[in-house]
Design an enzyme around this catalytic site. Structure first.
Site, PDB file in Angstrom:
ATOM      1  N   THR A   1      18.752  10.076  -6.969  1.00 19.36           N
ATOM      2  CA  THR A   1      20.160  10.361  -6.705  1.00 19.36           C
ATOM      3  C   THR A   1      21.018   9.104  -6.845  1.00 19.36           C
ATOM      4  O   THR A   1      20.536   7.986  -6.631  1.00 19.36           O
ATOM      5  CB  THR A   1      20.293  10.917  -5.268  1.00 19.36           C
ATOM      6  OG1 THR A   1      21.660  10.954  -4.894  1.00 19.36           O
ATOM      7  CG2 THR A   1      19.572  10.037  -4.248  1.00 19.36           C
ATOM      8  N   ASP A   2      22.303   9.317  -7.129  1.00 23.70           N
ATOM      9  CA  ASP A   2      23.234   8.179  -7.169  1.00 23.70           C
ATOM     10  C   ASP A   2      23.488   7.600  -5.774  1.00 23.70           C
ATOM     11  O   ASP A   2      24.011   6.491  -5.628  1.00 23.70           O
ATOM     12  CB  ASP A   2      24.567   8.581  -7.824  1.00 23.70           C
ATOM     13  CG  ASP A   2      25.282   9.744  -7.143  1.00 23.70           C
ATOM     14  OD1 ASP A   2      24.756  10.289  -6.147  1.00 23.70           O
ATOM     15  OD2 ASP A   2      26.377  10.110  -7.611  1.00 23.70           O
ATOM     16  N   GLU A   3      23.091   8.353  -4.724  1.00 25.76           N
ATOM     17  CA  GLU A   3      23.354   7.879  -3.355  1.00 25.76           C
ATOM     18  C   GLU A   3      22.582   6.619  -2.999  1.00 25.76           C
ATOM     19  O   GLU A   3      22.893   5.968  -1.998  1.00 25.76           O
ATOM     20  CB  GLU A   3      23.025   8.979  -2.341  1.00 25.76           C
ATOM     21  CG  GLU A   3      23.918  10.174  -2.485  1.00 25.76           C
ATOM     22  CD  GLU A   3      23.813  11.112  -1.301  1.00 25.76           C
ATOM     23  OE1 GLU A   3      23.332  10.712  -0.231  1.00 25.76           O
ATOM     24  OE2 GLU A   3      24.219  12.267  -1.462  1.00 25.76           O
TER      25      GLU A   3
ATOM     26  N   TYR B   1      18.664  10.249   4.503  1.00 22.16           N
ATOM     27  CA  TYR B   1      18.279  10.873   3.228  1.00 22.16           C
ATOM     28  C   TYR B   1      18.280   9.842   2.097  1.00 22.16           C
ATOM     29  O   TYR B   1      17.267   9.660   1.400  1.00 22.16           O
ATOM     30  CB  TYR B   1      19.237  12.027   2.883  1.00 22.16           C
ATOM     31  CG  TYR B   1      19.197  12.409   1.412  1.00 22.16           C
ATOM     32  CD1 TYR B   1      18.059  12.999   0.861  1.00 22.16           C
ATOM     33  CD2 TYR B   1      20.284  12.150   0.566  1.00 22.16           C
ATOM     34  CE1 TYR B   1      18.008  13.319  -0.498  1.00 22.16           C
ATOM     35  CE2 TYR B   1      20.234  12.474  -0.780  1.00 22.16           C
ATOM     36  CZ  TYR B   1      19.091  13.059  -1.317  1.00 22.16           C
ATOM     37  OH  TYR B   1      19.037  13.367  -2.650  1.00 22.16           O
TER      38      TYR B   1
ATOM     39  N   LYS C   1      15.254   8.221  -0.328  1.00 21.75           N
ATOM     40  CA  LYS C   1      15.251   8.339  -1.794  1.00 21.75           C
ATOM     41  C   LYS C   1      15.190   6.941  -2.417  1.00 21.75           C
ATOM     42  O   LYS C   1      14.472   6.726  -3.396  1.00 21.75           O
ATOM     43  CB  LYS C   1      16.493   9.090  -2.291  1.00 21.75           C
ATOM     44  CG  LYS C   1      16.529  10.565  -1.975  1.00 21.75           C
ATOM     45  CD  LYS C   1      15.382  11.365  -2.562  1.00 21.75           C
ATOM     46  CE  LYS C   1      15.447  11.490  -4.081  1.00 21.75           C
ATOM     47  NZ  LYS C   1      14.401  12.416  -4.604  1.00 21.75           N
TER      48      LYS C   1
END
Ligand code: NAD
Ligand code: DAU
Length: 332
Positions: free
Chosen positions: A121-123, A148, A152
């Site tokens: 993810t870009d997060e 979260y 990741k």
């Protein structure tokens, strides 16, 4: 023709990828999915039985994983605990699946010398200011905010370490926010669409100024297949479709497309540590691998998504009341 193992293939994006593979290749697929609250066998309905089978199990089960890797030419790893709000409530499953689960797959990839593509993810990059001209690139330092996104980020770092230390043949992609059919009603867009369908007012966290960079799930799937075919081992590719929108704009658009006044929503308690803005620069994927998105009109993609939720209440209704009760308990 190849045999793919797709972890998390009964979830939102994983099931989209399985449909995409069946439609665009002659590969066969085994889905490994634990069918958590987020997994739904019905998302795989209609796929040919001689091309796709489902194994219900945990990616952290080393023995099960080992047997499945033995038969796979390549593995695409989607399985994760994926929802930020849940990770603020109970982080533990995020560590078990996103960290230990990914570690278990990496060890199997190492034993069997299996090609692995890791979905992320870009997060992992944290967030940007609203007026920052910069967007995330493959060189942006990791700076995750939530339980979260930190798990990741941890899983990405494990993949990188297994590539460098053990020669595992892996690639990574970091994608922005997906929308489309089969997304769980806990997530922003399906929550608001199904709220309107149920006569509940949409709920906007805080002021609604937070920006997400929306991409249709079909475009995410085509990008992943491109990386699987042409990506360079050890490389990371960012996936995005230039779809920045603030949440207020998205809620207003949903209301308008569904025939309601655009201001018929409520502001509710903000998410703790809420990331302000994500924005992806996908130049590397576009120039090096020749990928480009097909959905360029967000309003049209959103309208089709609304139509899908309208027509598929049987798919989402069983989860709706529980999700709303959870949010209500948090003032959201
Ligand atoms: P999702 O929550 O809809 O689906 C996750 C799937 O993984 C479910 O089917 C669930 O049953 C399965 N699963 C969970 N724990 C498991 C375990 N221990 N073993 C086997 N299966 C397990 O999530 P999603 O939105 O489809 O996201 C899929 C992947 O894409 C995740 O890795 C996520 O981080 C990543 N991603 C999502 C987005 C997005 O906007 N949704 C954007 C970028 C990246
Ligand atoms: O950026 C990629 C990420 O996108 C993925 O890694 C995650 O798995 C995926 O869930 C998504 O994370 P977000 O936290 O951005 O998505 P979510 O749908 O939960 O929220 C989108 C935005 O909408 C966010 O700013 C919070 C806000 N929101 C969310 C809900 C559920 C609201 O304003 N109201 C809501 O009811």
């Amino acid at each position: 023709m190849a045999h793919l193992l797709v972890t998390g293939g009964a979830g939102f994006i994983g099931s989209n990828f399985v449909h995409h593979v069946v439609a665009h290749t002659d590969h066969t697929v085994t889905v490994l999915d634990k069918l958590t609250y987020a997994g739904n066998e019905a998302s795989l309905a209609g796929l040919p039985e001689d091309r796709v089978d489902l194994v219900v199990g945990d990616i952290a089960d080393a023995e099960l994983v080992d047997g499945l890797f033995e038969k796979a030419d390549a593995v695409v790893h989607y399985a994760a605990e994926s929802h930020n709000d849940n990770s603020l409530h109970d982080p533990r499953p995020f560590l078990d699946t996103n960290i230990i689960g990914t570690y278990t797959l990496l060890e199997a990839a190492r034993r069997h010398d299996t090609r692995l593509h890791h979905i992320s993810t870009d997060e992992v990059y944290g967030d940007l200011e609203l007026d920052d001209p910069a967007r995330f690139t493959e060189h942006t330092p990791y700076n995750p905010s939530s339980p979260y996104s930190s798990t990741k980020a941890g899983s990405d770092l494990l993949v990188r370490a297994w590539v460098r230390s053990f020669g595992v043949r892996a690639t990574i992609s970091n994608c922005s926010n997906n929308y489309g059919p089969y997304q769980h009603v806990e997530k922003f867009i399906p929550r608001q669409i199904t709220n309107v369908l149920r006569g509940i007012r949409p709920k906007l966290y805080g002021k609604g100024e937070n920006v997400r960079d929306w991409i249709h799930a079909d475009d995410h799937s085509s990008a992943v297949l491109t990386i699987l075919d042409k990506g360079e081992i050890g490389e990371t590719y960012l996936i995005g479709a230039d779809g920045e929108k603030d949440n207020k704009t998205v809620v207003e658009l949903i209301l308008q497309l569904m025939g309601h006044s655009p201001d018929a929503y409520d502001h509710v308690t903000d998410r703790a540590g809420h990331d302000l803005r994500y924005a992806i620069d996908s130049t590397k994927l576009r120039t090096e691998l020749g990928w480009s998105p097909t959905y360029r009109d967000f309003e049209a993609g959103l309208a089709a998504t609304i139509d899908w939720y309208r027509a598929n209440e049987a798919w989402w209704a069983p989860a709706k009341d529980g999700v709303e009760a959870f949010y209500a308990s948090k003032g959201q």
